[in-house]
Scaffold this active site. Sequence first.
Site, mmCIF file in Angstrom:
data_model
loop_
_atom_site.group_PDB
_atom_site.id
_atom_site.type_symbol
_atom_site.label_atom_id
_atom_site.label_comp_id
_atom_site.label_asym_id
_atom_site.label_seq_id
_atom_site.Cartn_x
_atom_site.Cartn_y
_atom_site.Cartn_z
ATOM 1 N N PHE A 1 -14.911 -10.529 -27.962
ATOM 2 C CA PHE A 1 -15.628 -10.354 -29.217
ATOM 3 C C PHE A 1 -17.045 -9.900 -28.819
ATOM 4 O O PHE A 1 -17.157 -8.894 -28.146
ATOM 5 C CB PHE A 1 -15.478 -11.603 -30.091
ATOM 6 C CG PHE A 1 -14.113 -11.571 -30.795
ATOM 7 C CD1 PHE A 1 -12.937 -11.569 -30.061
ATOM 8 C CD2 PHE A 1 -14.017 -11.415 -32.164
ATOM 9 C CE1 PHE A 1 -11.689 -11.431 -30.678
ATOM 10 C CE2 PHE A 1 -12.780 -11.289 -32.793
ATOM 11 C CZ PHE A 1 -11.626 -11.299 -32.051
ATOM 12 N N ASN A 2 -18.121 -10.584 -29.154
ATOM 13 C CA ASN A 2 -19.438 -10.033 -28.798
ATOM 14 C C ASN A 2 -19.977 -10.681 -27.524
ATOM 15 O O ASN A 2 -20.550 -11.773 -27.576
ATOM 16 C CB ASN A 2 -20.406 -10.217 -29.963
ATOM 17 C CG ASN A 2 -20.084 -9.265 -31.098
ATOM 18 O OD1 ASN A 2 -19.022 -9.350 -31.708
ATOM 19 N ND2 ASN A 2 -20.972 -8.329 -31.359
ATOM 20 N N ASN B 1 -18.748 3.868 -10.063
ATOM 21 C CA ASN B 1 -19.335 5.202 -9.824
ATOM 22 C C ASN B 1 -20.814 5.248 -10.200
ATOM 23 O O ASN B 1 -21.446 6.305 -10.099
ATOM 24 C CB ASN B 1 -18.550 6.302 -10.555
ATOM 25 C CG ASN B 1 -18.705 6.224 -12.057
ATOM 26 O OD1 ASN B 1 -19.359 5.323 -12.577
ATOM 27 N ND2 ASN B 1 -18.100 7.165 -12.764
ATOM 28 N N LEU B 2 -21.342 4.114 -10.667
ATOM 29 C CA LEU B 2 -22.769 3.968 -11.004
ATOM 30 C C LEU B 2 -23.224 4.895 -12.133
ATOM 31 O O LEU B 2 -24.410 5.130 -12.287
ATOM 32 C CB LEU B 2 -23.660 4.162 -9.755
ATOM 33 C CG LEU B 2 -23.421 3.154 -8.628
ATOM 34 C CD1 LEU B 2 -24.371 3.425 -7.452
ATOM 35 C CD2 LEU B 2 -23.612 1.718 -9.111
ATOM 36 N N TYR C 1 -12.950 4.433 -29.545
ATOM 37 C CA TYR C 1 -13.173 3.375 -28.551
ATOM 38 C C TYR C 1 -12.062 2.318 -28.650
ATOM 39 O O TYR C 1 -11.393 1.997 -27.655
ATOM 40 C CB TYR C 1 -14.553 2.733 -28.761
ATOM 41 C CG TYR C 1 -14.715 1.455 -27.979
ATOM 42 C CD1 TYR C 1 -14.667 1.470 -26.592
ATOM 43 C CD2 TYR C 1 -14.863 0.232 -28.624
ATOM 44 C CE1 TYR C 1 -14.779 0.290 -25.859
ATOM 45 C CE2 TYR C 1 -14.980 -0.944 -27.908
ATOM 46 C CZ TYR C 1 -14.937 -0.911 -26.526
ATOM 47 O OH TYR C 1 -15.023 -2.073 -25.813
ATOM 48 N N ALA D 1 -14.540 -1.024 -16.011
ATOM 49 C CA ALA D 1 -15.271 0.249 -16.100
ATOM 50 C C ALA D 1 -14.841 1.052 -17.315
ATOM 51 O O ALA D 1 -13.807 1.723 -17.282
ATOM 52 C CB ALA D 1 -15.028 1.061 -14.831
HETATM 53 N N1 UDP Z 1 -26.914 -4.855 -35.634
HETATM 54 C C1 UDP Z 1 -28.074 -4.725 -36.379
HETATM 55 N N2 UDP Z 1 -29.115 -4.025 -35.824
HETATM 56 C C2 UDP Z 1 -29.065 -3.480 -34.579
HETATM 57 C C3 UDP Z 1 -27.878 -3.630 -33.822
HETATM 58 C C4 UDP Z 1 -26.829 -4.330 -34.375
HETATM 59 O O1 UDP Z 1 -28.157 -5.207 -37.506
HETATM 60 O O2 UDP Z 1 -30.041 -2.858 -34.159
HETATM 61 C C5 UDP Z 1 -25.769 -5.602 -36.208
HETATM 62 C C6 UDP Z 1 -24.497 -4.803 -36.291
HETATM 63 O O3 UDP Z 1 -24.432 -4.105 -37.516
HETATM 64 C C7 UDP Z 1 -23.435 -5.906 -36.163
HETATM 65 C C8 UDP Z 1 -24.095 -6.948 -35.274
HETATM 66 O O4 UDP Z 1 -25.497 -6.669 -35.324
HETATM 67 O O5 UDP Z 1 -23.195 -6.480 -37.430
HETATM 68 C C9 UDP Z 1 -23.644 -6.890 -33.836
HETATM 69 O O6 UDP Z 1 -23.739 -5.540 -33.396
HETATM 70 P P1 UDP Z 1 -23.564 -5.131 -31.876
HETATM 71 O O7 UDP Z 1 -23.799 -3.650 -31.801
HETATM 72 O O8 UDP Z 1 -24.408 -6.002 -31.012
HETATM 73 O O9 UDP Z 1 -22.056 -5.464 -31.528
HETATM 74 P P2 UDP Z 1 -20.670 -5.025 -32.258
HETATM 75 O O10 UDP Z 1 -20.363 -6.112 -33.253
HETATM 76 O O11 UDP Z 1 -20.867 -3.695 -32.867
HETATM 77 O O12 UDP Z 1 -19.703 -5.030 -31.127
#
Ligand code: UDP
Length: 328
Positions: A168-169, A32-33, A140, A73
Amino acid sequence: MNILVVGGAGYIGSHMVKLLAVAGHRVVTLDNLCQGYRDAVRYGEFIEADLADRAALERVLKGGAFDAVMHFASFIQVGESVAEPAKYYTNNVTNTQNLLDAIVGCGVNHFIFSSTAALFGEPEYTPINEAHPARPINPYGRSKWFVEQMLEDYERAYGLKSVCLRYFNAAGADPDGELGERHLPETHLIPLILQAASGRRDGIKVFGRDYATPDGTCIRDYVHVMDLCEAHLLAIETLRSTQKSARYNLGNGNGFSVQEVIDSASRVTGCDIKVVDDVRRDGDPAVLVADSRLAREALGWRPRFAELDTIVGHAWQWECSAGEWAGV
Ligand code: UDP
């Protein structure tokens, strides 16, 4: 295969669309952009539609003869989900149920779901495997866990087979430089650091240096977006051949601290990055690292871009092209 990618104009979805198309599959994006970008969909067909619009979903699904639907999404900001839970439950749960009902009604049997490590909550042990209890601590994480549980019920009652992939990240960008991360507002560590390096931002805040980790900053498992997409492709192939639903934790199994990520960005970019120490962010566990052995064993998944400098390097290539996609 013939795949419908829901949310294919977003960060991970757009990389998935590319991977599928390059691998020779037919791909249709539905988005849906509201967060995604039309110009991020570089391959296949694009349909602009909302997940709340059941008639539109049914039109697409009935006409498509899809082998599977991949669903990317969703809203993803933890802090926002605490402030506005209704927004998260509406989009991530109610609209996803609408999609599932349309899928079941139209006879599609295979579903791949973007899930998250956030459903584990405060970890009881690390690295986190699939046996770790799911106890999300924010809306979330709960919204994703609800859908995982719904999928169990939908399989039992309607025969819908699914794979839930707990990211994970997610990090990095298309190695070709064609696609990358483009969140508004950006909240993720790596793009924020790189925006500080390129001058699009003043500096980077470190959220806490008093954690029980070797350098005091939080440790996370950064997994390359293309490796995540490879796992999706393997997941759909494996689901179709085994007909067994599954859940997998996806990470590199290597944790890196916030400080190590900043150091990597300094090495990769050669730029001065202004770092400001700040207080802890609510709800951040000290360490979140995946045990991805199950995905490796069951899917044959092997992350190709496990080096932090490679992940950061691809993201930097994308940040350096911000003139084209962000107009700066
Ligand atoms: N983090 C930070 N400064 C920022 C954004 C994130 O120190 O401006 C830290 C955050 O506390 C976490 C890690 O970086 O420990 C990864 O955060 P992100 O929001 O990228 O991903 P999350 O782990 O929350 O999914």
